[in-house]
Design an enzyme around this catalytic site. Structure first.
Site, short mmCIF file in Angstrom:
data_model
loop_
_atom_site.label_atom_id
_atom_site.label_comp_id
_atom_site.label_asym_id
_atom_site.label_seq_id
_atom_site.Cartn_x
_atom_site.Cartn_y
_atom_site.Cartn_z
N CYS A 87 0.84 -1.21 0.06
CA CYS A 87 -0.04 0.05 0.04
C CYS A 87 0.94 1.24 0.05
O CYS A 87 0.47 2.45 -0.29
CB CYS A 87 -1.00 0.01 1.13
SG CYS A 87 -2.05 -1.37 1.27
N HIS A 119 -3.18 7.83 2.48
CA HIS A 119 -3.51 6.36 1.90
C HIS A 119 -4.94 6.31 2.58
O HIS A 119 -5.14 6.35 3.49
CB HIS A 119 -2.55 5.54 2.51
CG HIS A 119 -3.15 4.04 2.02
ND1 HIS A 119 -3.26 3.81 1.11
CD2 HIS A 119 -3.17 2.97 2.97
CE1 HIS A 119 -3.88 2.37 1.08
NE2 HIS A 119 -3.46 1.86 2.23
N ASN A 123 -10.06 0.34 0.00
CA ASN A 123 -8.74 0.48 0.24
C ASN A 123 -8.24 -0.06 -1.11
O ASN A 123 -8.41 -1.34 -1.28
CB ASN A 123 -8.17 -0.23 1.48
CG ASN A 123 -6.61 -0.07 1.35
OD1 ASN A 123 -6.01 0.17 0.49
ND2 ASN A 123 -6.04 -0.70 2.61
O1 UT7 Z 1 -3.60 -0.41 3.50
C1 UT7 Z 1 -3.10 -0.66 4.82
C2 UT7 Z 1 -3.95 -1.98 5.35
N1 UT7 Z 1 -4.91 -1.98 6.07
C3 UT7 Z 1 -5.00 -1.09 7.08
O2 UT7 Z 1 -4.80 0.06 7.02
C4 UT7 Z 1 -6.02 -1.44 8.07
C5 UT7 Z 1 -5.75 -0.78 9.43
N2 UT7 Z 1 -6.79 -1.58 10.51
C6 UT7 Z 1 -8.07 -1.14 10.66
O3 UT7 Z 1 -8.33 -0.40 9.79
C7 UT7 Z 1 -8.91 -1.66 11.40
O4 UT7 Z 1 -8.30 -2.31 12.62
C8 UT7 Z 1 -10.05 -2.73 11.25
C9 UT7 Z 1 -11.30 -1.69 10.21
C10 UT7 Z 1 -9.34 -3.69 10.32
C11 UT7 Z 1 -10.81 -3.35 12.22
O5 UT7 Z 1 -11.28 -2.22 13.18
P1 UT7 Z 1 -11.05 -2.57 14.67
O6 UT7 Z 1 -11.96 -1.57 15.27
O7 UT7 Z 1 -9.52 -2.43 15.16
O8 UT7 Z 1 -12.00 -3.75 14.96
P2 UT7 Z 1 -11.26 -5.24 15.73
O9 UT7 Z 1 -10.49 -5.94 14.45
O10 UT7 Z 1 -10.93 -5.06 16.97
O11 UT7 Z 1 -12.78 -5.92 15.67
C12 UT7 Z 1 -13.94 -5.79 16.53
C13 UT7 Z 1 -15.06 -6.83 16.32
C14 UT7 Z 1 -14.50 -8.15 16.41
O12 UT7 Z 1 -15.47 -8.80 17.02
P3 UT7 Z 1 -15.23 -9.22 18.85
O13 UT7 Z 1 -14.19 -9.94 18.91
O14 UT7 Z 1 -15.25 -7.81 19.63
O15 UT7 Z 1 -16.78 -9.86 19.08
C15 UT7 Z 1 -14.30 -8.53 15.11
O16 UT7 Z 1 -14.68 -10.10 15.01
O17 UT7 Z 1 -15.47 -6.75 14.93
C16 UT7 Z 1 -15.59 -8.05 14.45
N3 UT7 Z 1 -15.58 -7.77 13.04
C17 UT7 Z 1 -16.50 -7.57 12.32
N4 UT7 Z 1 -17.81 -7.39 12.52
C18 UT7 Z 1 -18.76 -7.36 11.34
C19 UT7 Z 1 -14.49 -7.80 12.45
N5 UT7 Z 1 -14.88 -7.70 10.85
C20 UT7 Z 1 -16.02 -7.55 11.11
C21 UT7 Z 1 -16.91 -7.29 9.90
N6 UT7 Z 1 -17.94 -7.05 10.18
N7 UT7 Z 1 -16.77 -7.20 8.51
#
Ligand code: UT7
Length: 326
Positions: free
Chosen positions: A119, A253, A283
């Site tokens: 990225c 980005h 993204n």
């Molecule tokens: O280009 C560079 C590459 N990537 C990035 O820049 C991404 C950087 N990171 C992020 O954007 C965020 O960390 C995410 C959007 C990927 C995730 O957000 P978060 O606030 O860090 O959420 P999390 O991973 O801590 O997950 C929170 C909850 C989890 O459930 P529990 O364990 O709290 O019950 C996940 O299982 O959200 C759940 N979850 C979803 N729920 C519905 C994860 N993905 C999904 C989904 N739909 N698609």
């Protein structure tokens, strides 16, 4: 001598998939997600996904974006002596996407190669092109970011598959005495490697070895992204002797609106100056910055002579910022 930005272009696949449509599609495989989660956690509302049956792929998108950038610069392919393409999802291992683009444009004769910094790829490609143009060895460069990440997403992993989209963006840079790129800095910390964000799949004696899909520790990436973008943004502004608040157009980005907002706040850049195409493109990895830049330029969000700050970050971890006068 500067590398001056003289044209931008971009291209998207034909098929737009909204969060609701994606949620419905994933539900058929028993994967639960919804528009509210995706929108509030990432700012993403829709993405465009390439369809190979329509002839869509990384090279095809790259060529379209390049043609539009050349048209904007009022140049022909024969005017270009350098093509650099940033991509992590080439249609084939080799020849490079840049060489295929060169052939399809009919721009033979100059140099063409790919840069792979995921990225952060476009920022790396920009930095390389800046060095090659200001060295006096090349006159005009096409710098492209093009991806079809949809081909390497695990559609059963909701924590990654909702985040990405396909597309391409391109810029034309020209060696010039007039101001252009003022500072460009790229960084990496390979210690934050595959466990944080990686795709280990590869060909081994005719068979696919490793995992063919993107795996990510989202929280770790989030932290690294905010830190890398804030510090590198400040570094390029310090080098030029301007305050980040002097920037007229901020193109970070486009991965997550929360990351982008935090970086803008840390740098003291007004939110109105920030490109926000993540909502409609998701993204698109190396394509995200040139795509967002092209949309902003065509919308008239920056005037000649104003400052633009571009930023990329991704797997490696790798990141960088570029400050240029438009
Ligand atoms: O280009 C560079 C590459 N990537 C990035 O820049 C991404 C950087 N990171 C992020 O954007 C965020 O960390 C995410 C959007 C990927 C995730 O957000 P978060 O606030 O860090 O959420 P999390 O991973 O801590 O997950 C929170 C909850 C989890 O459930 P529990 O364990 O709290 O019950 C996940 O299982 O959200 C759940 N979850 C979803 N729920 C519905 C994860 N993905 C999904 C989904 N739909 N698609």
């Amino acid at each position: 001598m500067y590398a001056r930005l003289i044209g931008t272009g971009s291209a998207l696949p034909q098929t737009e998939v909204t969060n609701d449509a994606l949620a419905q599609r994933l539900a058929q495989d028993g994967i639960e997600t919804n528009d509210e989660w995706i929108r509030t956690r990432t700012g993403i509302e829709a993405r465009f996904l390439a369809d190979a049956s329509l002839g869509e792929g990384t090279t095809q998108l790259a060529v379209l974006a390049a043609e539009r950038a050349l048209a904007a610069a009022e140049l022909t392919p024969a005017d270009i002596d350098l093509i650099i393409c940033a991509t992590t999802t080439p249609d084939q291992i080799f020849p490079s996407t840049a060489c295929q683009v060169q052939a399809k444009l009919g721009a033979a004769g100059g140099a063409a190669f790919d840069v792979q910094a995921v990225c952060a790829g476009f920022l790396y490609a920009l930095n390389v092109a800046d060095s090659m143009l200001t060295s006096g060895k090349f006159k005009r460069a096409l710098v492209i970011g093009a991806e079809t990440l949809s081909r390497v997403l695990d559609w059963k992993d909701r924590s990654t598959c909702v985040l990405f989209g396909d597309g391409a963006g391109a810029v034309v840079l020209e060696a010039s005495d007039d101001a252009g790129i003022l500072a460009c800095k790229t960084y990496a910390d390979g210690r934050l490697g595959t466990d944080v964000l990686g795709l280990t799949g590869h060909l081994d004696n005719g068979v696919l070895a490793g995992d063919p899909f993107i795996r990510m520790d989202g929280r770790q990436v989030f932290k690294c992204a905010v830190e890398g973008l804030s510090t590198s943004g400040k570094a390029v502004c310090d080098e030029v002797g301007v305050d980040p608040s002097d920037v007229a157009l901020f193109v970070p980005h486009q991965a997550n609106l929360r990351i982008m907002t935090m970086v803008a706040k840390k740098l003291g850049i007004d939110m109105d100056k920030m490109a926000k195409t993540v909502a409609c493109h998701g993204n698109t990895s190396a394509a995200s910055v040139p795509l967002a830049l092209d949309v902003a330029v065509r919308a008239g969000n920056v005037n000649k002579g104003e400052l633009i700050l571009l930023q990329g970050v991704g797997a490696g971890m790798a990141w960088g910022s570029c400050l240029l006068r438009y």
